[in-house]
Design an enzyme around this catalytic site. Structure first.
Site, mmCIF file in Angstrom:
data_model
loop_
_atom_site.group_PDB
_atom_site.id
_atom_site.type_symbol
_atom_site.label_atom_id
_atom_site.label_comp_id
_atom_site.label_asym_id
_atom_site.label_seq_id
_atom_site.Cartn_x
_atom_site.Cartn_y
_atom_site.Cartn_z
ATOM 1 N N HIS A 12 0.875 -1.181 0.000
ATOM 2 C CA HIS A 12 0.000 0.000 0.000
ATOM 3 C C HIS A 12 0.910 1.229 0.000
ATOM 4 C CE1 HIS A 12 0.440 -0.664 4.528
ATOM 5 N NE2 HIS A 12 1.094 0.442 4.286
ATOM 6 N N HIS A 59 -1.749 4.354 9.929
ATOM 7 C CA HIS A 59 -0.518 5.165 9.981
ATOM 8 C C HIS A 59 -0.748 6.483 10.705
ATOM 9 C CE1 HIS A 59 -0.056 2.488 6.505
ATOM 10 N NE2 HIS A 59 1.232 2.677 6.549
ATOM 11 N N HIS A 193 10.853 -1.648 2.711
ATOM 12 C CA HIS A 193 10.966 -0.198 2.548
ATOM 13 C C HIS A 193 11.271 0.470 3.882
ATOM 14 C CE1 HIS A 193 6.629 -0.538 3.505
ATOM 15 N NE2 HIS A 193 6.474 0.777 3.583
ATOM 16 N N GLU A 240 5.799 -4.206 7.819
ATOM 17 C CA GLU A 240 4.384 -4.330 7.431
ATOM 18 C C GLU A 240 4.094 -5.674 6.759
ATOM 19 O OE1 GLU A 240 3.410 0.401 6.491
ATOM 20 O OE2 GLU A 240 3.772 -0.977 4.839
HETATM 21 C C1 DHB Z 1 5.121 4.797 1.411
HETATM 22 C C2 DHB Z 1 4.960 3.463 1.766
HETATM 23 C C3 DHB Z 1 4.075 3.095 2.790
HETATM 24 O O1 DHB Z 1 3.891 1.823 3.240
HETATM 25 C C4 DHB Z 1 3.332 4.051 3.433
HETATM 26 O O2 DHB Z 1 2.445 3.656 4.358
HETATM 27 C C5 DHB Z 1 3.495 5.398 3.103
HETATM 28 C C6 DHB Z 1 4.398 5.764 2.078
HETATM 29 C C7 DHB Z 1 6.063 5.211 0.313
HETATM 30 O O3 DHB Z 1 6.860 4.396 -0.169
HETATM 31 O O4 DHB Z 1 5.975 6.372 -0.111
HETATM 32 FE FE FE Z 2 2.619 1.742 5.131
#
Ligand code: DHB
Ligand code: FE
Length: 277
Positions: A12, A59, A193, A240
Site C-alpha cells: 500500500h 498510519h 521499505h 508491514e
Molecule cells: C510509502 C509506503 C508506505 O507503506 C506508506 O504507508 C506510506 C508511504 C512510500 O513508499 O511512499
Molecule cells: Fe505503510
C-alpha cells in the site's frame, strides 16, 4: 458456513491514489505495477467474494501514538476514509459487515487474542487503496468489509509468529460463521521499505523474493524472524509484511500461489502482489 475464497496480499503506497486519480496507469513508471492487477481482477470475478477481511496497519489516521492497540477489529456498519495529508482523494465510505465483525471478535477473544473492538473507525490508505486496486470501479467498493488493524507503527509490535497465528484464528472463525458468504482475506503492507532515518530508501530484493517464494507452501519460514531482525532485513516499514503472514494464516489445507508480481520501486517501496488459494 462461510468459505474463504483465498488471500490477496499487496503493498500500500499513498502515491498509488494520485496515479489512479490522474489516470497514470499506462505511464512507464506505473505500468509494471498496475500490470500486476488484471489477473487478480479475473480471479476475483471467478471467485466472487461477498466480503473482504482486510489486515492492514493504520498510519496515524485512526490511532495515534497516545493510544496504540496491538490488534484492533472493526465492528462498524461503515468505515470512512479521511484526508491523511498525502494529497490523495478521499474515497467514499466502505460498507461493513457487523455480523461477521462480532463473530470474529467473539471467536478471537475465545482463542485468547486480546483485541480492541472499534464500533467507529477511520480507514487510511493502507485499507482504501488496495481495495481500489482490486475493485477499480467507479463509486463505492462492491464488497462488504471488516478491517483488522495490526500495529506496525510503534514498538513493541506483535511478532511475525503472533500475526500468523492471528490470521489462523481469523480463518477458523470465518469458516465457523453461519452464513453462506464467500470471504476473501487481504493483507496490505511491505514489502521492504524504509521511509526515514539513515537507511531511508532501503530495499532488500533478495529477502522479498525469498519471502514471496516461501509464503504459499512454507509460511512458517518468515515467522522465525524477530521484529528487530525483520526491521534489519526489510527496513522500518518493511515489517508491514506481517500483514501478508496474517492473510496467509487464514488459508487452510494445501495452498498454491495463483499469481504474483514484484516491482521496484514505487515511491520508496518494493511493491509486491500475490494471490493464494
Ligand atoms: C510509502 C509506503 C508506505 O507503506 C506508506 O504507508 C506510506 C508511504 C512510500 O513508499 O511512499
Ligand atoms: Fe505503510
Amino acid at each position: 458456513m462461510a468459505i474463504v475464497t483465498g488471500a490477496v496480499t499487496t503493498s500500500h503506497i499513498p502515491s498509488i491514489g494520485s496515479a489512479i486519480m490522474k489516470n497514470r496507469q499506462d505511464e512507464p513508471y506505473w505500468k509494471p505495477f498496475f500490470d500486476g492487477f488484471p489477473p487478480v481482477h479475473d480471479w476475483l470475478r471467478e471467485t466472487k467474494p461477498d466480503v473482504a477481511v482486510v489486515f492492514y496497519n493504520d498510519h496515524g489516521l485512526n490511532f495515534f501514538l497516545d493510544k496504540m492497540p496491538t490488534f484492533a477489529v472493526g465492528a462498524a456498519p461503515e468505515y470512512r476514509n479521511a484526508d491523511e495529508g498525502w494529497g490523495i482523494p478521499t474515497l467514499p465510505p466502505f460498507r461493513g459487515d457487523v455480523d461477521l465483525s462480532w463473530h470474529l471478535i467473539e471467536s478471537l477473544v475465545e482463542r485468547n487474542f486480546d483485541i480492541t473492538t472499534c464500533q467507529e473507525m477511520l480507514v487510511d490508505h493502507a485499507f482504501t487503496l488496495p481495495l481500489k486496486l482490486l475493485w477499480p470501479t467507479e463509486g463505492p467498493c462492491p464488497v462488504r468489509t471488516v478491517p483488522i488493524c495490526i500495529n506496525t507503527v510503534q514498538h513493541p509490535m506483535p511478532s511475525a509468529r503472533r500475526c500468523y497465528d492471528l490470521g489462523r484464528a481469523v480463518g477458523d472463525a470465518i469458516r465457523s460463521w453461519e452464513s453462506g458468504a464467500r470471504v476473501v482475506v487481504i493483507g496490505t503492507g511491505g514489502l521492504s521499505h524504509q521511509l526515514d532515518g539513515a537507511r531511508a530508501g532501503f530495499i532488500n530484493k533478495d529477502f522479498d523474493r525469498r519471502f514471496m517464494e516461501s509464503l504459499a507452501a512454507d509460511p512458517e519460514w518468515a515467522t522465525h524472524y524477530s521484529i528487530p531482525e525483520l526491521v534489519e532485513l526489510t527496513g522500518t516499514q518493511g515489517v508491514e509484511l506481517v500483514m501478508w503472514l496474517a492473510a496467509r494464516g487464514a488459508l487452510a489445507g494445501n495452498v498454491n500461489r495463483i499469481h504474483s508480481n514484484y516491482h521496484i520501486p514505487i515511491s520508496n517501496t518494493a511493491s509486491g502482489l500475490m494471490v493464494m488459494a
